[in-house]
Design a protein around this motif. Structure first.
Motif, PDB file in Angstrom:
ATOM      1  N   THR A  20       0.841  -1.195   0.000  1.00  0.00           N
ATOM      2  CA  THR A  20       0.000   0.000   0.000  1.00  0.00           C
ATOM      3  C   THR A  20       0.873   1.240   0.000  1.00  0.00           C
ATOM      4  N   VAL A  21       0.581   2.154  -0.904  1.00  0.00           N
ATOM      5  CA  VAL A  21       1.227   3.471  -0.903  1.00  0.00           C
ATOM      6  C   VAL A  21       0.316   4.404  -0.118  1.00  0.00           C
ATOM      7  N   HIS A  22       0.875   5.055   0.886  1.00  0.00           N
ATOM      8  CA  HIS A  22       0.132   5.996   1.712  1.00  0.00           C
ATOM      9  C   HIS A  22       0.417   7.426   1.267  1.00  0.00           C
ATOM     10  N   PHE A  23      -0.470   8.331   1.630  1.00  0.00           N
ATOM     11  CA  PHE A  23      -0.312   9.736   1.263  1.00  0.00           C
ATOM     12  C   PHE A  23       1.056  10.280   1.673  1.00  0.00           C
ATOM     13  N   ASP A  24       1.533   9.888   2.867  1.00  0.00           N
ATOM     14  CA  ASP A  24       2.816  10.427   3.331  1.00  0.00           C
ATOM     15  C   ASP A  24       4.025   9.775   2.656  1.00  0.00           C
ATOM     16  N   ASP A  25       3.796   8.817   1.745  1.00  0.00           N
ATOM     17  CA  ASP A  25       4.880   8.266   0.926  1.00  0.00           C
ATOM     18  C   ASP A  25       5.177   9.152  -0.284  1.00  0.00           C
ATOM     19  N   LEU A  26       4.266  10.090  -0.561  1.00  0.00           N
ATOM     20  CA  LEU A  26       4.418  10.971  -1.724  1.00  0.00           C
ATOM     21  C   LEU A  26       5.299  12.155  -1.372  1.00  0.00           C
ATOM     22  N   ASP A  27       6.032  12.646  -2.375  1.00  0.00           N
ATOM     23  CA  ASP A  27       6.890  13.806  -2.149  1.00  0.00           C
ATOM     24  C   ASP A  27       6.120  15.102  -2.399  1.00  0.00           C
ATOM     25  N   ALA A  28       6.806  16.233  -2.376  1.00  0.00           N
ATOM     26  CA  ALA A  28       6.163  17.544  -2.536  1.00  0.00           C
ATOM     27  C   ALA A  28       5.488  17.707  -3.893  1.00  0.00           C
ATOM     28  N   LEU A  29       5.912  16.924  -4.891  1.00  0.00           N
ATOM     29  CA  LEU A  29       5.296  16.982  -6.220  1.00  0.00           C
ATOM     30  C   LEU A  29       4.108  16.025  -6.352  1.00  0.00           C
ATOM     31  N   GLY A  30       3.819  15.284  -5.290  1.00  0.00           N
ATOM     32  CA  GLY A  30       2.718  14.326  -5.339  1.00  0.00           C
ATOM     33  C   GLY A  30       3.101  13.009  -5.989  1.00  0.00           C
ATOM     34  N   LEU A  31       4.409  12.704  -6.032  1.00  0.00           N
ATOM     35  CA  LEU A  31       4.903  11.461  -6.608  1.00  0.00           C
ATOM     36  C   LEU A  31       5.442  10.569  -5.494  1.00  0.00           C
ATOM     37  N   LEU A  32       5.349   9.270  -5.695  1.00  0.00           N
ATOM     38  CA  LEU A  32       5.970   8.359  -4.739  1.00  0.00           C
ATOM     39  C   LEU A  32       7.462   8.685  -4.711  1.00  0.00           C
ATOM     40  N   HIS A  33       7.976   9.007  -3.527  1.00  0.00           N
ATOM     41  CA  HIS A  33       9.380   9.404  -3.387  1.00  0.00           C
ATOM     42  C   HIS A  33      10.277   8.259  -3.841  1.00  0.00           C
ATOM     43  N   ASN A  34      11.343   8.582  -4.550  1.00  0.00           N
ATOM     44  CA  ASN A  34      12.216   7.548  -5.118  1.00  0.00           C
ATOM     45  C   ASN A  34      12.770   6.602  -4.057  1.00  0.00           C
ATOM     46  N   ALA A  35      13.003   7.074  -2.850  1.00  0.00           N
ATOM     47  CA  ALA A  35      13.545   6.215  -1.790  1.00  0.00           C
ATOM     48  C   ALA A  35      12.503   5.241  -1.240  1.00  0.00           C
ATOM     49  N   ARG A  36      11.233   5.470  -1.517  1.00  0.00           N
ATOM     50  CA  ARG A  36      10.180   4.579  -1.017  1.00  0.00           C
ATOM     51  C   ARG A  36      10.083   3.286  -1.820  1.00  0.00           C
ATOM     52  N   TYR A  37      10.485   3.312  -3.093  1.00  0.00           N
ATOM     53  CA  TYR A  37      10.400   2.100  -3.914  1.00  0.00           C
ATOM     54  C   TYR A  37      11.215   0.959  -3.293  1.00  0.00           C
ATOM     55  N   PRO A  38      12.522   1.172  -2.995  1.00  0.00           N
ATOM     56  CA  PRO A  38      13.267   0.077  -2.362  1.00  0.00           C
ATOM     57  C   PRO A  38      12.688  -0.339  -1.012  1.00  0.00           C
ATOM     58  N   LEU A  39      12.138   0.596  -0.269  1.00  0.00           N
ATOM     59  CA  LEU A  39      11.512   0.274   1.009  1.00  0.00           C
ATOM     60  C   LEU A  39      10.310  -0.654   0.798  1.00  0.00           C
ATOM     61  N   MET A  40       9.469  -0.334  -0.173  1.00  0.00           N
ATOM     62  CA  MET A  40       8.297  -1.176  -0.462  1.00  0.00           C
ATOM     63  C   MET A  40       8.736  -2.566  -0.929  1.00  0.00           C
ATOM     64  N   VAL A  41       9.795  -2.615  -1.735  1.00  0.00           N
ATOM     65  CA  VAL A  41      10.317  -3.907  -2.193  1.00  0.00           C
ATOM     66  C   VAL A  41      10.829  -4.707  -1.004  1.00  0.00           C
ATOM     67  N   GLU A  42      11.566  -4.061  -0.096  1.00  0.00           N
ATOM     68  CA  GLU A  42      12.076  -4.738   1.098  1.00  0.00           C
ATOM     69  C   GLU A  42      10.935  -5.294   1.941  1.00  0.00           C
ATOM     70  N   ARG A  43       9.879  -4.527   2.113  1.00  0.00           N
ATOM     71  CA  ARG A  43       8.733  -4.995   2.889  1.00  0.00           C
ATOM     72  C   ARG A  43       8.071  -6.200   2.226  1.00  0.00           C
ATOM     73  N   ALA A  44       7.958  -6.169   0.906  1.00  0.00           N
ATOM     74  CA  ALA A  44       7.368  -7.300   0.183  1.00  0.00           C
ATOM     75  C   ALA A  44       8.255  -8.537   0.300  1.00  0.00           C
ATOM     76  N   TRP A  45       9.575  -8.345   0.154  1.00  0.00           N
ATOM     77  CA  TRP A  45      10.527  -9.453   0.291  1.00  0.00           C
ATOM     78  C   TRP A  45      10.422 -10.078   1.679  1.00  0.00           C
ATOM     79  N   THR A  46      10.366  -9.229   2.706  1.00  0.00           N
ATOM     80  CA  THR A  46      10.241  -9.708   4.080  1.00  0.00           C
ATOM     81  C   THR A  46       8.946 -10.485   4.265  1.00  0.00           C
ATOM     82  N   GLU A  47       7.845  -9.992   3.713  1.00  0.00           N
ATOM     83  CA  GLU A  47       6.551 -10.676   3.806  1.00  0.00           C
ATOM     84  C   GLU A  47       6.603 -12.031   3.106  1.00  0.00           C
TER      85      GLU A  47
END
Length: 152
Positions: A20-47
């Motif tokens: 799930t992408v949350h509102f606070d994962d977005l940057d000032a431009l309203g885009l998913l912040h580039n550093a969040r992609y690896p974090l989401m991948v890590e969470r999926a890998w862990t799951e």
């Protein structure tokens, strides 16, 4: 009419893990912040590995295959994620060696149809005492073989 639980979308190889992408994962431009992609991948890998009994519960020696380190990370951004909501990470193994592995990933739409980012990551299994490379367990290798991408 009886409601059915949603089913995981089919992929030709590997596994599709909901994220799930949350509102606070977005940057000032309203885009998913580039550093969040690896974090989401890590969470999926862990799951994914949690489902196979591989987890860290506070003791690195007992953690076994969960005691590993990232050797390399490569990511390419294909399309921006512009809103919060359900997405998925598609995970598979490219290579499963004695002490290391390379897994591929796609950050994608919940149904797996649209790719927003893709890449790979190299992990090395470590002995918790020596911090030197150590072999994956037989159970890990068995589960890992199910995730290998078919040749071709």
């Amino acid at each position: 009419m009886t409601a059915q639980a949603p089913t995981a979308p089919a992929v030709s190889h590997g596994r599709l893990i909901p994220v799930t992408v949350h509102f606070d994962d977005l940057d000032a431009l309203g885009l998913l912040h580039n550093a969040r992609y690896p974090l989401m991948v890590e969470r999926a890998w862990t799951e994914l590995w949690y489902q196979h009994g591989v987890r860290f519960d506070g003791d690195w020696v007992a953690a076994g295959d969960a005691c590993n380190a990232v050797k390399e990370l490569r990511i390419t951004y294909r399309a921006p994620v512009t809103r919060p909501g359900p997405y998925a990470v598609h995970l598979w193994l490219e290579r499963l060696g004695t002490t290391g592995l390379t897994y591929g990933f796609r950050f994608c739409s919940a149904d797996g149809a649209e790719t927003y980012a893709e890449g790979s990551r190299v992990l090395v299994r470590l002995d918790a005492t020596t911090m030197r490379p150590a072999p994956w367990s037989d159970a890990f290798r068995t589960a890992g073989r199910e995730l290998l991408r078919p040749a071709g």
